[in-house]
Design an enzyme around this catalytic site. Structure first.
Site, PDB file in Angstrom:
ATOM      1  N   GLN A 140      24.137  61.710  11.466  1.00 42.78           N
ATOM      2  CA  GLN A 140      25.000  62.159  12.561  1.00 42.78           C
ATOM      3  C   GLN A 140      25.953  61.009  12.848  1.00 42.78           C
ATOM      4  O   GLN A 140      25.515  59.941  13.267  1.00 42.78           O
ATOM      5  CB  GLN A 140      24.164  62.519  13.790  1.00 42.78           C
ATOM      6  CG  GLN A 140      24.951  62.668  15.082  1.00 42.78           C
ATOM      7  CD  GLN A 140      25.995  63.786  15.025  1.00 42.78           C
ATOM      8  OE1 GLN A 140      25.778  64.835  14.403  1.00 42.78           O
ATOM      9  NE2 GLN A 140      27.146  63.556  15.634  1.00 42.78           N
ATOM     10  N   PRO A 267      19.963  66.556  16.670  1.00 43.13           N
ATOM     11  CA  PRO A 267      20.119  66.353  18.118  1.00 43.13           C
ATOM     12  C   PRO A 267      21.180  67.208  18.786  1.00 43.13           C
ATOM     13  O   PRO A 267      21.268  67.227  20.016  1.00 43.13           O
ATOM     14  CB  PRO A 267      20.478  64.871  18.225  1.00 43.13           C
ATOM     15  CG  PRO A 267      21.088  64.529  16.907  1.00 43.13           C
ATOM     16  CD  PRO A 267      20.388  65.381  15.892  1.00 43.13           C
ATOM     17  N   MET A 271      27.590  70.354  14.607  1.00 42.74           N
ATOM     18  CA  MET A 271      28.493  69.225  14.383  1.00 42.74           C
ATOM     19  C   MET A 271      29.472  69.641  13.289  1.00 42.74           C
ATOM     20  O   MET A 271      29.071  70.073  12.214  1.00 42.74           O
ATOM     21  CB  MET A 271      27.675  67.991  13.976  1.00 42.74           C
ATOM     22  CG  MET A 271      28.520  66.773  13.639  1.00 42.74           C
ATOM     23  SD  MET A 271      29.472  66.162  15.079  1.00 42.74           S
ATOM     24  CE  MET A 271      30.949  65.586  14.260  1.00 42.74           C
ATOM     25  N   GLU A 272      30.761  69.454  13.620  1.00 39.10           N
ATOM     26  CA  GLU A 272      31.832  70.012  12.810  1.00 39.10           C
ATOM     27  C   GLU A 272      32.193  69.213  11.569  1.00 39.10           C
ATOM     28  O   GLU A 272      33.363  68.998  11.283  1.00 39.10           O
ATOM     29  CB  GLU A 272      33.066  70.164  13.698  1.00 39.10           C
ATOM     30  CG  GLU A 272      33.691  68.836  14.206  1.00 39.10           C
ATOM     31  CD  GLU A 272      33.114  68.278  15.495  1.00 39.10           C
ATOM     32  OE1 GLU A 272      31.967  68.604  15.843  1.00 39.10           O
ATOM     33  OE2 GLU A 272      33.826  67.502  16.160  1.00 39.10           O
ATOM     34  N   HIS A 296      32.714  77.787  17.608  1.00 40.85           N
ATOM     35  CA  HIS A 296      33.122  76.476  18.134  1.00 40.85           C
ATOM     36  C   HIS A 296      33.318  75.463  16.996  1.00 40.85           C
ATOM     37  O   HIS A 296      34.365  74.829  16.893  1.00 40.85           O
ATOM     38  CB  HIS A 296      32.058  75.990  19.127  1.00 40.85           C
ATOM     39  CG  HIS A 296      32.315  74.623  19.682  1.00 40.85           C
ATOM     40  ND1 HIS A 296      32.907  74.425  20.907  1.00 40.85           N
ATOM     41  CD2 HIS A 296      32.070  73.385  19.180  1.00 40.85           C
ATOM     42  CE1 HIS A 296      33.021  73.127  21.134  1.00 40.85           C
ATOM     43  NE2 HIS A 296      32.508  72.470  20.095  1.00 40.85           N
ATOM     44  N   GLU A 319      37.368  68.428  22.208  1.00 40.18           N
ATOM     45  CA  GLU A 319      36.414  69.437  22.674  1.00 40.18           C
ATOM     46  C   GLU A 319      37.026  70.511  23.582  1.00 40.18           C
ATOM     47  O   GLU A 319      36.673  71.687  23.480  1.00 40.18           O
ATOM     48  CB  GLU A 319      35.223  68.768  23.357  1.00 40.18           C
ATOM     49  CG  GLU A 319      34.401  67.869  22.429  1.00 40.18           C
ATOM     50  CD  GLU A 319      33.784  68.597  21.236  1.00 40.18           C
ATOM     51  OE1 GLU A 319      33.685  69.834  21.254  1.00 40.18           O
ATOM     52  OE2 GLU A 319      33.410  67.902  20.262  1.00 40.18           O
TER      53      GLU A 319
HETATM   54  N1  BES Z   1      31.381  67.521  18.153  1.00 43.35           N
HETATM   55  C1  BES Z   1      30.376  68.081  18.978  1.00 43.35           C
HETATM   56  C2  BES Z   1      29.091  67.308  18.950  1.00 43.35           C
HETATM   57  C3  BES Z   1      29.177  65.857  19.371  1.00 43.35           C
HETATM   58  C4  BES Z   1      30.042  65.426  20.363  1.00 43.35           C
HETATM   59  C5  BES Z   1      28.374  64.932  18.766  1.00 43.35           C
HETATM   60  C6  BES Z   1      30.095  64.081  20.709  1.00 43.35           C
HETATM   61  C7  BES Z   1      28.427  63.597  19.120  1.00 43.35           C
HETATM   62  C8  BES Z   1      29.293  63.171  20.098  1.00 43.35           C
HETATM   63  C9  BES Z   1      30.104  69.540  18.633  1.00 43.35           C
HETATM   64  O1  BES Z   1      31.224  70.240  18.222  1.00 43.35           O
HETATM   65  C10 BES Z   1      29.613  70.225  19.873  1.00 43.35           C
HETATM   66  O2  BES Z   1      30.342  70.243  20.827  1.00 43.35           O
HETATM   67  N2  BES Z   1      28.413  70.793  19.868  1.00 43.35           N
HETATM   68  C11 BES Z   1      27.832  71.493  20.983  1.00 43.35           C
HETATM   69  C12 BES Z   1      27.987  72.976  20.834  1.00 43.35           C
HETATM   70  C13 BES Z   1      29.190  73.577  21.423  1.00 43.35           C
HETATM   71  C14 BES Z   1      29.134  75.093  21.280  1.00 43.35           C
HETATM   72  C15 BES Z   1      29.487  73.203  22.848  1.00 43.35           C
HETATM   73  C16 BES Z   1      26.335  71.233  20.989  1.00 43.35           C
HETATM   74  O3  BES Z   1      25.841  70.606  20.065  1.00 43.35           O
HETATM   75  O4  BES Z   1      25.664  71.654  21.919  1.00 43.35           O
HETATM   76 ZN    ZN Z   2      32.624  70.492  19.777  1.00 40.38          ZN
END
Ligand code: BES
Ligand code: ZN
Length: 622
Positions: A140, A267, A271-272, A296, A319
């Site tokens: 990650q 976790p 993750m994109e 998303h 985001e």
């Molecule tokens: N890019 C994020 C995950 C992230 C953000 C990892 C910051 C580390 C640091 C991912 O796109 C995300 O937002 N995931 C969300 C789901 C979303 C539908 C809101 C999650 O994992 O809950």
């Molecule tokens: Zn996101």
């Protein structure tokens, strides 16, 4: 050797030591040996740099073992001196790796291995997988963990292409955020390439017993073989999502879009990583009710991956745009009613977040543009970036009109494709291309730089969710909501027939049940909780979103009979979004504290560093 660390942030990113203005990586070639026995990645990171004439190149590292550094292309390598900056155990940033070069150096090769402290990597023993026979590992990277498994300039302000040659044990398949294999080969060495420039946080790898199922012409899903058919069902609408996204904001730029379903310890929900979204199996609700998460991550292929936040202070540009875009994809596929339900649920979370932040050490974190210098960029991962960001765009759409706003977004993505942006650049572009041409005096500055939610915020309503709130209220008043008696007229007969309809879980969708649960007061008695469980079985419903909210309410209400169910959940799921609210509710109650620590001590082995460290911080602070 220990020297004073240079100041981070030479290129407007306070979370990196890299001197990218003087020298930056254009292409990175990785030679990796993924060793499960030692739980170590042995690597060579070959950086191809653009050097503006400097004699030092600074990279970010964290808990990496650097063995040697050379300059020159393969075959012409010469060892060079390097200095590693001071190590501070609490350091968020890690250490600068300063390499001596000359003004003409363009190839720098770093020989290294990961250590037990490497934060990005999760090594899983076979018992923690679905198949229970093969081990698994994944990384990650976001926000600043890539530096713990690859020595590089770990800042989103720099984009690079990469390639990799990866050796893994026989029988395991490695996948990266790159062009991927779908089958094992006999050598067990795999080649990868990512030809489009990406920020470092999007470099990722997963290795395990994996199979692949194609879902459309350029998309599919990877998972352990045992899960592949349920994954294929759950994500069956993926091809439609991709076309809907393309119709909105332009062609998908990364050729292939695949999803990999990781083990439960992942976790995050998703993750994109480009070309290969990582998702947590908690998304497999069995009824496609949580697929907005895939919408998303897919949306990030534009907002985030194509147009990237320049520093973590501008995280909302990744985001907020993505949550807005996600909702548009959901609307295109399932209609406005469903999209509004999802947005309404999110808005409620934003309101809770505003209250929490106002009581926190950083009430200024309710601004979209953040000041995270000296703090963990993780602190910016709040509903402000996600939901306030999205509602900013929803409000713009309402005021300027959907057609104009869509045209604007399309040109924004085209203009900044494969570039990075900050709030100032966006604001300028917004004024020039949308607000000024339309004579609008929209309060964009207030949205970006002021705390709280501006009063012109778009209001989303959902009659279906309102109905659920009413149902919860009726239940609290003692009404029998489980059985509804009605009388139906039978043709030709005088007497009406009594009909009893029983309330069932399937009468409503996941988000409606969430609204129902959220309307129940924290003071609800354990008896009433039990009654609901008897009818609806929330405590053991395979739906993670509902279960986690139910558990939190259960803790507040003193419904201790939930403990065995909760324990099972906490021992299985490693997704921070679910773990943190449960553990923090437990820590609020004297009677639950010891139990929380006990469960955590058992479960922590299968949490990723990201979740584990957040829970440990919670324990320290309570
Ligand atoms: N890019 C994020 C995950 C992230 C953000 C990892 C910051 C580390 C640091 C991912 O796109 C995300 O937002 N995931 C969300 C789901 C979303 C539908 C809101 C999650 O994992 O809950
Ligand atoms: Zn996101």
């Amino acid at each position: 050797m220990v020297t004073k660390n240079p100041d981070p942030g030479s290129d407007s990113d306070n979370h990196s030591y890299a001197n990218t203005k003087q020298i930056h990586t254009k292409h990175l070639h990785l030679e990796l040996d993924v060793n499960f026995e030692n739980r170590t990645v042995y690597g060579i990171a070959r950086h191809q740099m653009v050097n503006n004439g400097t004699d030092t190149a600074i990279f970010d590292i964290k808990a990496l073992d650097i063995q040697k550094v050379t300059t020159g292309s393969i075959g012409k390598e010469k060892e060079t001196d390097f200095v590693i900056g001071a190590w501070d155990k609490d350091s968020i940033l890690g250490q600068p790796l300063m390499v001596k070069i000359d003004a003409k150096t363009t190839f720098i090769n770093i020989y290294y291995k990961t250590t037990e402290e490497t934060e990005a990597i999760d090594w899983l023993s076979p018992e923690l997988t679905t198949g229970k026979e093969q081990p698994f590992m994944y990384t990650q990277g976001e926000a600043i963990l890539t530096r713990s498994w690859i020595p590089l300039q770990d800042t989103p302000s720099n984009r690079l292409t990469y390639s990799a040659s990866v050796k893994v044990p026989q029988g395991l398949l490695p996948l990266m955020s790159a062009e991927n294999p779908t089958e094992l080969n006999t050598e067990s060495v795999y080649e990868f390439k990512m030809d489009q420039p990406i920020p470092s946080y999007l470099i990722a790898i997963a290795v395990g017993n994996l199979s692949y199922k194609k879902l459309g012409k350029n998309c599919g899903v990877y998972s352990e073989p045992e899960l592949i058919s349920s994954c294929a069902y759950e994500f069956g609408d993926l091809p439609k999502m991709i076309s809907a996204a393309e119709d909105l904001y332009g062609k998908y730029q990364w050729q292939q879009y695949d999803v990999i379903v990781l083990p439960y310890s992942f976790p995050f929900g998703g993750m994109e990583n480009p070309r290969l979204t990582f998702v947590n199996p908690t998304v497999l609700a069995g009824d496609r009710s949580l697929v907005s998460l895939v919408a998303h991550e897919l949306a990030h292929s534009w907002s985030g991956n194509l147009v990237t936040n320049r520093s973590w202070d501008d995280f909302w540009l990744n985001e907020g745009f993505t949550v807005y875009f996600e909702n548009r994809i959901m609307e295109a596929l399932y209609g406005k009613e469903i999209a509004d339900i999802l947005a309404r649920i999110e808005f409620q979370e934003l309101q809770d977040e505003l209250i929490d932040l106002s009581k926190s050490d950083h009430p200024e974190d309710t601004r979209l543009k953040l000041k995270l210098q000296g703090r963990n960029p993780d602190d910016g991962m709040t509903d402000i970036a996600y939901v306030k960001g999205a509602f900013f765009l929803k409000t713009l759409e309402r005021d300027l009109g959907r057609e104009r706003f869509d045209g604007f977004l399309k040109s924004y993505f085209r203009t900044f494709a494969f570039k990075t942006v900050n709030s100032e650049l966006f604001l300028n572009y917004l004024k020039k291309n949308l607000l000024e041409p339309n004579g609008s005096n929209f309060n964009a500055e207030e949205w970006i730089y002021k705390e709280g939610i501006p009063s012109n915020c778009y209001a989303v309503t959902s009659p279906r969710l309102d109905k659920m709130k009413l149902l919860a209220k009726r239940f609290m008043k003692g009404e029998n909501i489980f059985e509804q008696v009605s009388y139906v007229k039978i043709k030709g007969k005088k007497k009406k027939k009594k009909k009893v309809t029983r309330l069932q879980r399937n009468d409503f969708i996941t988000q409606e049940w969430q609204a129902f649960i959220r309307e129940l007061p924290e003071t609800i008695s354990p008896e009433l909780m039990k009654k609901l469980d008897a009818y609806l079985n929330f405590r053991n419903w395979g739906n993670s979103e509902v279960m986690s909210e139910w558990y939190v309410l259960g803790i507040h209400s003193g419904y201790t009979e939930l403990r065995p169910y909760m324990k099972k959940f906490l021992n299985k799921v490693g997704r921070r979004k679910f773990l943190l609210p449960i553990y923090s509710a437990l820590m609020e109650k004297e009677d639950d504290k010891a139990w929380a620590r006990e469960v955590f001590n058992e479960a922590k082995e299968h949490y990723h560093f990201v979740s584990k460290s957040s829970i440990e911080a919670l324990f320290r602070n309570t």
